[in-house]
Design a protein around this motif. Structure first.
Motif, PDB file in Angstrom:
ATOM      1  N   ILE A 113      45.151  48.167  98.356  1.00  0.00           N
ATOM      2  CA  ILE A 113      44.695  49.175  99.323  1.00  0.00           C
ATOM      3  C   ILE A 113      44.125  50.382  98.583  1.00  0.00           C
ATOM      4  O   ILE A 113      43.060  50.887  98.902  1.00  0.00           O
ATOM      5  CB  ILE A 113      45.827  49.597 100.281  1.00  0.00           C
ATOM      6  CG1 ILE A 113      46.214  48.418 101.168  1.00  0.00           C
ATOM      7  CG2 ILE A 113      45.406  50.797 101.128  1.00  0.00           C
ATOM      8  CD1 ILE A 113      47.472  48.633 101.991  1.00  0.00           C
ATOM      9  N   GLY A 114      44.842  50.851  97.569  1.00  0.00           N
ATOM     10  CA  GLY A 114      44.358  51.951  96.732  1.00  0.00           C
ATOM     11  C   GLY A 114      44.357  53.304  97.427  1.00  0.00           C
ATOM     12  O   GLY A 114      44.925  53.475  98.495  1.00  0.00           O
ATOM     13  N   GLY A 115      43.728  54.274  96.782  1.00  0.00           N
ATOM     14  CA  GLY A 115      43.646  55.630  97.310  1.00  0.00           C
ATOM     15  C   GLY A 115      44.695  56.542  96.710  1.00  0.00           C
ATOM     16  O   GLY A 115      45.617  56.111  96.016  1.00  0.00           O
ATOM     17  N   ASP A 116      44.553  57.821  96.978  1.00  0.00           N
ATOM     18  CA  ASP A 116      45.450  58.828  96.417  1.00  0.00           C
ATOM     19  C   ASP A 116      46.899  58.651  96.858  1.00  0.00           C
ATOM     20  O   ASP A 116      47.822  58.812  96.062  1.00  0.00           O
ATOM     21  CB  ASP A 116      44.967  60.239  96.786  1.00  0.00           C
ATOM     22  CG  ASP A 116      43.669  60.599  96.085  1.00  0.00           C
ATOM     23  OD1 ASP A 116      43.372  59.994  95.032  1.00  0.00           O
ATOM     24  OD2 ASP A 116      42.949  61.483  96.588  1.00  0.00           O
ATOM     25  N   LEU A 117      47.108  58.330  98.134  1.00  0.00           N
ATOM     26  CA  LEU A 117      48.474  58.142  98.624  1.00  0.00           C
ATOM     27  C   LEU A 117      49.130  56.952  97.934  1.00  0.00           C
ATOM     28  O   LEU A 117      50.294  57.021  97.539  1.00  0.00           O
ATOM     29  CB  LEU A 117      48.495  57.967 100.144  1.00  0.00           C
ATOM     30  CG  LEU A 117      49.874  57.790 100.773  1.00  0.00           C
ATOM     31  CD1 LEU A 117      50.781  58.984 100.464  1.00  0.00           C
ATOM     32  CD2 LEU A 117      49.753  57.585 102.281  1.00  0.00           C
ATOM     33  N   ALA A 118      48.390  55.865  97.760  1.00  0.00           N
ATOM     34  CA  ALA A 118      48.936  54.693  97.065  1.00  0.00           C
ATOM     35  C   ALA A 118      49.329  55.059  95.635  1.00  0.00           C
ATOM     36  O   ALA A 118      50.399  54.670  95.161  1.00  0.00           O
ATOM     37  CB  ALA A 118      47.929  53.555  97.071  1.00  0.00           C
ATOM     38  N   LEU A 119      48.471  55.821  94.959  1.00  0.00           N
ATOM     39  CA  LEU A 119      48.773  56.237  93.586  1.00  0.00           C
ATOM     40  C   LEU A 119      50.041  57.084  93.531  1.00  0.00           C
ATOM     41  O   LEU A 119      50.888  56.901  92.656  1.00  0.00           O
ATOM     42  CB  LEU A 119      47.604  57.019  93.000  1.00  0.00           C
ATOM     43  CG  LEU A 119      46.362  56.207  92.662  1.00  0.00           C
ATOM     44  CD1 LEU A 119      45.230  57.125  92.235  1.00  0.00           C
ATOM     45  CD2 LEU A 119      46.668  55.190  91.584  1.00  0.00           C
ATOM     46  N   LYS A 120      50.165  57.998  94.460  1.00  0.00           N
ATOM     47  CA  LYS A 120      51.343  58.875  94.496  1.00  0.00           C
ATOM     48  C   LYS A 120      52.615  58.058  94.729  1.00  0.00           C
ATOM     49  O   LYS A 120      53.602  58.201  94.003  1.00  0.00           O
ATOM     50  CB  LYS A 120      51.168  59.920  95.599  1.00  0.00           C
ATOM     51  CG  LYS A 120      52.357  60.826  95.782  1.00  0.00           C
ATOM     52  CD  LYS A 120      52.135  61.777  96.943  1.00  0.00           C
ATOM     53  CE  LYS A 120      53.409  62.514  97.284  1.00  0.00           C
ATOM     54  NZ  LYS A 120      53.353  63.176  98.564  1.00  0.00           N
ATOM     55  N   LEU A 121      52.595  57.193  95.740  1.00  0.00           N
ATOM     56  CA  LEU A 121      53.781  56.404  96.082  1.00  0.00           C
ATOM     57  C   LEU A 121      54.138  55.417  94.980  1.00  0.00           C
ATOM     58  O   LEU A 121      55.307  55.270  94.610  1.00  0.00           O
ATOM     59  CB  LEU A 121      53.558  55.675  97.411  1.00  0.00           C
ATOM     60  CG  LEU A 121      53.415  56.573  98.640  1.00  0.00           C
ATOM     61  CD1 LEU A 121      52.934  55.767  99.846  1.00  0.00           C
ATOM     62  CD2 LEU A 121      54.727  57.266  98.957  1.00  0.00           C
ATOM     63  N   LEU A 122      53.143  54.743  94.433  1.00  0.00           N
ATOM     64  CA  LEU A 122      53.411  53.793  93.347  1.00  0.00           C
ATOM     65  C   LEU A 122      53.923  54.503  92.100  1.00  0.00           C
ATOM     66  O   LEU A 122      54.824  54.013  91.419  1.00  0.00           O
ATOM     67  CB  LEU A 122      52.149  52.983  93.031  1.00  0.00           C
ATOM     68  CG  LEU A 122      51.744  51.942  94.072  1.00  0.00           C
ATOM     69  CD1 LEU A 122      50.331  51.441  93.805  1.00  0.00           C
ATOM     70  CD2 LEU A 122      52.734  50.797  94.117  1.00  0.00           C
ATOM     71  N   GLY A 123      53.351  55.669  91.807  1.00  0.00           N
ATOM     72  CA  GLY A 123      53.810  56.443  90.652  1.00  0.00           C
ATOM     73  C   GLY A 123      55.267  56.856  90.782  1.00  0.00           C
ATOM     74  O   GLY A 123      56.040  56.777  89.817  1.00  0.00           O
ATOM     75  N   GLN A 124      55.662  57.270  91.979  1.00  0.00           N
ATOM     76  CA  GLN A 124      57.059  57.646  92.222  1.00  0.00           C
ATOM     77  C   GLN A 124      57.988  56.450  92.024  1.00  0.00           C
ATOM     78  O   GLN A 124      59.039  56.557  91.394  1.00  0.00           O
ATOM     79  CB  GLN A 124      57.239  58.204  93.635  1.00  0.00           C
ATOM     80  CG  GLN A 124      56.601  59.548  93.853  1.00  0.00           C
ATOM     81  CD  GLN A 124      56.579  59.942  95.333  1.00  0.00           C
ATOM     82  OE1 GLN A 124      56.879  59.145  96.215  1.00  0.00           O
ATOM     83  NE2 GLN A 124      56.192  61.180  95.599  1.00  0.00           N
ATOM     84  N   HIS A 125      57.584  55.319  92.546  1.00  0.00           N
ATOM     85  CA  HIS A 125      58.438  54.129  92.464  1.00  0.00           C
ATOM     86  C   HIS A 125      58.457  53.520  91.072  1.00  0.00           C
ATOM     87  O   HIS A 125      59.449  52.891  90.690  1.00  0.00           O
ATOM     88  CB  HIS A 125      58.026  53.102  93.518  1.00  0.00           C
ATOM     89  CG  HIS A 125      58.517  53.460  94.882  1.00  0.00           C
ATOM     90  ND1 HIS A 125      59.797  53.179  95.313  1.00  0.00           N
ATOM     91  CD2 HIS A 125      57.923  54.108  95.903  1.00  0.00           C
ATOM     92  CE1 HIS A 125      59.958  53.616  96.539  1.00  0.00           C
ATOM     93  NE2 HIS A 125      58.839  54.198  96.923  1.00  0.00           N
ATOM     94  N   ALA A 126      57.405  53.709  90.297  1.00  0.00           N
ATOM     95  CA  ALA A 126      57.392  53.191  88.926  1.00  0.00           C
ATOM     96  C   ALA A 126      58.501  53.846  88.105  1.00  0.00           C
ATOM     97  O   ALA A 126      59.127  53.192  87.268  1.00  0.00           O
ATOM     98  CB  ALA A 126      56.033  53.441  88.278  1.00  0.00           C
ATOM     99  N   GLU A 127      58.744  55.105  88.362  1.00  0.00           N
ATOM    100  CA  GLU A 127      59.795  55.828  87.643  1.00  0.00           C
ATOM    101  C   GLU A 127      61.196  55.448  88.142  1.00  0.00           C
ATOM    102  O   GLU A 127      62.161  55.523  87.400  1.00  0.00           O
ATOM    103  CB  GLU A 127      59.597  57.343  87.807  1.00  0.00           C
ATOM    104  CG  GLU A 127      58.313  57.866  87.203  1.00  0.00           C
ATOM    105  CD  GLU A 127      58.307  57.826  85.683  1.00  0.00           C
ATOM    106  OE1 GLU A 127      59.392  57.832  85.073  1.00  0.00           O
ATOM    107  OE2 GLU A 127      57.204  57.764  85.119  1.00  0.00           O
TER     108      GLU A 127
END
Length: 187
Positions: A113-127
């Motif tokens: 899906i991508g986009g800024d929200l996807a980046l933010k949410l995925l970044g949080q969960h990666a940690e």
């Protein structure tokens, strides 16, 4: 005469029962029930919603609450293929599910899906995630959805990875990211 009226009564009762059963199996009625109850969502209704690119349909979002892992996974992947950012919030909730299979499918779909929200949410969960294969899939999804700002985050995972799945996911994310059009990169 008494036998005839009794047989006629049984026949009428049988016809009435048959009519009720036929009505309960009517497609329009079944679709209404599917939209209302997550446990009744079928793979066919998910495929129909995906084919119609109907992300606003209650069928796909109700399928995310289905008790069957395979039905939920099918809905997750359908939402990813449709690609509408409206699906990101409900999908992000699934990154906390017990099922590793669902968390991996969710990370993949969010990256598509991508986009800024996807980046933010995925970044949080990666940690947050400690399982290597889940974190690796999240990092690959970050690369798929990312931009130059994700290079630093993915590079940190490559440098500090103690798990082969995390290292592989971060390296794959960087590879996907760098395989994009070089005109998009800041010089």
């Amino acid at each position: 005469n008494m036998k005839t009226s009794s047989a006629l009564g049984v026949l009428l009762l049988f016809c009435f029962f048959f009519f009720l059963v036929a009505q309960s199996r009517h497609p329009r009625q079944r679709t209404r029930n599917i939209a209302a109850q997550p446990s009744l969502v079928s793979p066919r209704s998910i495929l129909e919603a995906e084919a119609n690119r109907d992300v606003k349909s209650k069928v796909l979002f109700n399928a995310l609450k289905n008790p069957s892992v395979s039905v939920v996974k099918m809905a997750i992947l359908a939402l990813g293929r449709i690609g509408d950012p409206v699906a990101l919030e409900p999908l992000s909730d699934l990154l906390n599910k017990k099922s590793k299979e669902l968390r991996i499918a969710t990370a993949f779909s969010m990256g598509v899906i991508g986009g800024d929200l996807a980046l933010k949410l995925l970044g949080q969960h990666a940690e947050m995630h400690k399982e290597g294969d889940v974190t690796g899939t999240i990092l690959t999804a970050l690369g798929r959805a990312g931009n130059e700002s994700t290079v630093v985050a993915l590079s940190k995972f490559v440098q500090n990875a103690k798990d082969k799945d995390i290292l592989y996911g971060a390296a794959q994310g960087l590879g996907i990211l760098w395989s994009g059009d070089s005109a998009k990169w800041a010089v």
